[in-house]
Design an enzyme around this catalytic site. Structure first.
Site, PDB file in Angstrom:
ATOM      1  N   ASP A 129       2.377   2.627   3.350  1.00 45.17           N
ATOM      2  CA  ASP A 129       1.345   3.763   3.423  1.00 45.17           C
ATOM      3  C   ASP A 129       1.438   4.452   4.721  1.00 45.17           C
ATOM      4  OD1 ASP A 129      -1.098   5.307   2.317  1.00 45.17           O
ATOM      5  OD2 ASP A 129      -1.995   4.281   3.972  1.00 45.17           O
ATOM      6  N   THR A 182      -8.077  -1.673   2.072  1.00 42.82           N
ATOM      7  CA  THR A 182      -7.598  -2.749   1.041  1.00 42.82           C
ATOM      8  C   THR A 182      -8.352  -4.065   1.113  1.00 42.82           C
ATOM      9  OG1 THR A 182      -5.607  -1.441   0.745  1.00 42.82           O
ATOM     10  CG2 THR A 182      -5.480  -3.562  -0.165  1.00 42.82           C
ATOM     11  N   ASP A 239      -1.401   0.451  -4.664  1.00 44.43           N
ATOM     12  CA  ASP A 239      -2.693   1.028  -4.987  1.00 44.43           C
ATOM     13  C   ASP A 239      -2.581   2.578  -5.358  1.00 44.43           C
ATOM     14  OD1 ASP A 239      -1.633   1.381  -2.422  1.00 44.43           O
ATOM     15  OD2 ASP A 239      -4.057   1.095  -1.572  1.00 44.43           O
ATOM     16  N   HIS A 240      -1.750   3.126  -5.053  1.00 43.76           N
ATOM     17  CA  HIS A 240      -1.433   4.659  -5.095  1.00 43.76           C
ATOM     18  C   HIS A 240       0.146   4.761  -4.545  1.00 43.76           C
ATOM     19  CE1 HIS A 240      -2.084   5.107  -1.040  1.00 43.76           C
ATOM     20  NE2 HIS A 240      -3.426   4.425  -1.117  1.00 43.76           N
ATOM     21  N   GLU A 274      -1.522  -7.700   1.976  1.00 47.81           N
ATOM     22  CA  GLU A 274      -1.242  -6.300   1.820  1.00 47.81           C
ATOM     23  C   GLU A 274      -0.023  -5.879   2.815  1.00 47.81           C
ATOM     24  OE1 GLU A 274      -3.483  -1.762   2.484  1.00 47.81           O
ATOM     25  OE2 GLU A 274      -3.751  -3.278   3.778  1.00 47.81           O
ATOM     26  N   HIS A 304       2.518   8.485   5.129  1.00 45.19           N
ATOM     27  CA  HIS A 304       1.605   9.360   5.712  1.00 45.19           C
ATOM     28  C   HIS A 304       2.210  10.280   6.685  1.00 45.19           C
ATOM     29  CE1 HIS A 304      -2.209   9.021   3.441  1.00 45.19           C
ATOM     30  NE2 HIS A 304      -2.084   7.612   3.772  1.00 45.19           N
ATOM     31  N   HIS A 336      -1.895  11.192  -0.366  1.00 49.58           N
ATOM     32  CA  HIS A 336      -1.424  10.498  -1.364  1.00 49.58           C
ATOM     33  C   HIS A 336      -1.178  11.572  -2.603  1.00 49.58           C
ATOM     34  CE1 HIS A 336      -4.311   7.180   0.126  1.00 49.58           C
ATOM     35  NE2 HIS A 336      -3.260   7.295   0.955  1.00 49.58           N
ATOM     36  N   ASP A 394       0.760  -1.186  -0.123  1.00 54.46           N
ATOM     37  CA  ASP A 394       0.071  -0.069  -0.060  1.00 54.46           C
ATOM     38  C   ASP A 394       0.894   1.296  -0.019  1.00 54.46           C
ATOM     39  OD1 ASP A 394      -1.980   2.229   0.872  1.00 54.46           O
ATOM     40  OD2 ASP A 394      -3.322   0.150   0.954  1.00 54.46           O
ATOM     41  N   SER A 424      -7.233   4.399  -0.775  1.00 55.67           N
ATOM     42  CA  SER A 424      -7.032   2.896  -0.806  1.00 55.67           C
ATOM     43  C   SER A 424      -8.400   2.290  -1.138  1.00 55.67           C
ATOM     44  CB  SER A 424      -6.464   2.459   0.375  1.00 55.67           C
ATOM     45  OG  SER A 424      -5.078   2.737   0.615  1.00 55.67           O
TER      46      SER A 424
HETATM   47 ZN   LIG Z   1      -3.074   6.187   2.605  1.00 56.95          ZN
END
Ligand SMILES: [Zn+2]
Length: 443
Positions: free
Chosen positions: A267, A140, A309-310, A262, A271, A398, A47, A87
């Site tokens: 992720d 996710t 996912d990004h 995942e 952040h 993101h 992620d 997500s």
């Molecule tokens: Zn995120």
């Protein structure tokens, strides 16, 4: 010239789509064993992972990653309502083949619940599993196994997941326990219900290791699991250990399995702009990929797809007006910024000691002052460490860049090139030769 080229391109596109159509047609008529490319699929989502994470990680590791040799293409990530997906929308696209709005789970903006590739695999008699280092009810894993209007309704996601998956391993125990036990379920105790319907329950690393049976619910933290950097202070299993157990249990089914794994915390690190956490959790994810690849190579009947996912944080290699990178600084960091900030005294008089103990950094007077006066000490600590490692960040949110995709095993060649994230479940379905039409409303 131009129109001739366009005609040639159109011809190629038509030829490609025709052959895909034909494959599907013959599949519907009589599913021939020969059109099944892989019996098992392990779909792995790091992620927040984008090309600059991969480049930083290669510098951090000092050699190519396990994923590097599996690179096949790129994926567009935008959601139905934004160039910058979250997500929930990204995973819904990858699970159902439909774009949706940020925040929505397995449901399109019109309110229609869309069948997921995990549900389609289950309908074909495959066993299914979810593994994550966040709450298992987080966006996710939720979007592959539940349908709900908002990702925040995690207590509504948990019971749906139990109906859809044989293996659930991650955090989020609170969403399975009743309020009377400090949980978020109104009246239900989903842990008890799961036990009664045949799940082995595991609540720490040892219980996971000794668990057996055909179904397992392993919840190792009340909410998200610990960052890999801080995991040694807990009894939580690693992502690799959870992935190994999931494969062991799911593979008992002769008809194959679909497993979602995942690496949730890349992720989270993004952040917080926490470079050391990002690299350490990328390493934990890579360990899980290596284990899955080992299994797939021996098995010969398993497709592995690895795709973020990004991007999170708009990370860069280098920055701060310097012309080099210094990732080695991060090897000496032994805790997340979150953990270090928690060790600061109320007056932050121990900044020097904390940074020395957990990051092997002798802070300068300017760095100490910055951390002491910052509104958010954790962000300031991460800022100091990222600047020393020359890892740049542009946001705490993101970004909308394309992400890279890796694949190995039978059918992996289908993933080559630039795809939309909505293409992925159709490609997975094609590889497993299961029915997953465009109009895949959930039954
Ligand atoms: Zn995120």
């Amino acid at each position: 010239m131009k129109s001739k080229l366009a005609a040639v391109v159109l011809g190629i596109v038509l030829a490609c789509s025709t052959s895909i159509f034909q494959t599907n047609q013959s599949a519907e008529a009589a599913p021939a064993a020969s059109s099944i490319k892989a019996k098992n699929v392990i779909f792995m989502v790091p992620d927040g992972f984008s090309p600059a994470y991969a480049a930083n990680y290669r510098l951090y590791k000092g050699e190519p990653s396990v994923m590097d040799s599996m690179l096949v293409g790129m994926v567009r990530t935008y959601s139905a309502d934004s160039a910058l997906t979250d997500s929930a929308a990204a995973a819904t696209a990858m699970a159902t083949g439909h774009k949706t709005n940020n925040g929505m789970i397995g449901t399109t903006p019109d309110g229609i619940q869309r069948k997921t590739i995990l549900e389609a695999a289950r309908e074909q008699g495959k066993t299914t599993g979810l593994v994550a280092t966040s709450s298992i009810t987080d966006a996710t894993p939720a979007a592959f196994s539940a349908h709900i209007f908002s990702r925040d309704e995690e207590s509504g996601i948990a019971p749906q997941q139990l109906e859809n998956a044989d293996v659930l391993l991650g955090g989020g125990k609170n969403f399975f326990l009743p309020e009377s036990m400090g949980g978020k379920q109104k009246n239900r105790n989903l842990l008890e219900e799961a036990k009664r319907s045949g799940y082995t329950i595991a609540e720490d690393r040892n219980q996971l290791q000794s668990a057996s049976g055909s179904k397992i619910l392993g919840l190792f933290a009340d909410g998200d699991m610990a960052p890999e950097l801080d995991r040694e202070h807990t009894n939580e299993p690693s992502l690799k250990e959870m992935t190994g157990k999931a494969i062991d249990i799911l593979r008992q089914n002769k008809d194959g399995f679909f497993l979602l794994v995942e690496g949730s915390q890349i992720d989270s690190a993004g952040h917080y702009n926490d470079a050391a956490w990002a690299m350490k959790d990328t390493q934990a994810f890579e360990d899980a990929v290596a284990l899955a690849v080992d299994f797939a190579k021996k098995d010969g009947n398993t497709l592995i797809v690895v795709v973020g996912d990004h991007d999170t944080g708009g990370i860069s290699v280098g920055g701060y007006d310097q012309t080099y990178a210094k990732l080695e600084v991060l090897h000496r960091v032994k805790a997340s910024g979150l953990y270090m900030a928690d060790k600061l005294k109320a007056d932050r008089s121990n900044v020097k000691e904390v940074l020395k103990t957990y990051a092997s950094i002798d802070v300068t007077a300017a760095e100490e002052a910055k951390i002491k006066s910052a509104k958010d000490a954790m962000q300031a600590i991460n800022g100091v460490i990222s600047e020393r490692a020359l890892v740049g960040w542009i946001t705490y949110l993101h970004t909308g860049v394309d992400v890279q995709m890796y694949a190995i095993g039978p059918g992996s060649e289908l993933f080559r090139g630039l795809h939309n994230n909505t293409d992925l479940p159709h490609l997975v379905a094609q590889v497993m030769n299961i029915d997953f039409g465009n109009d895949s409303h959930k039954k």
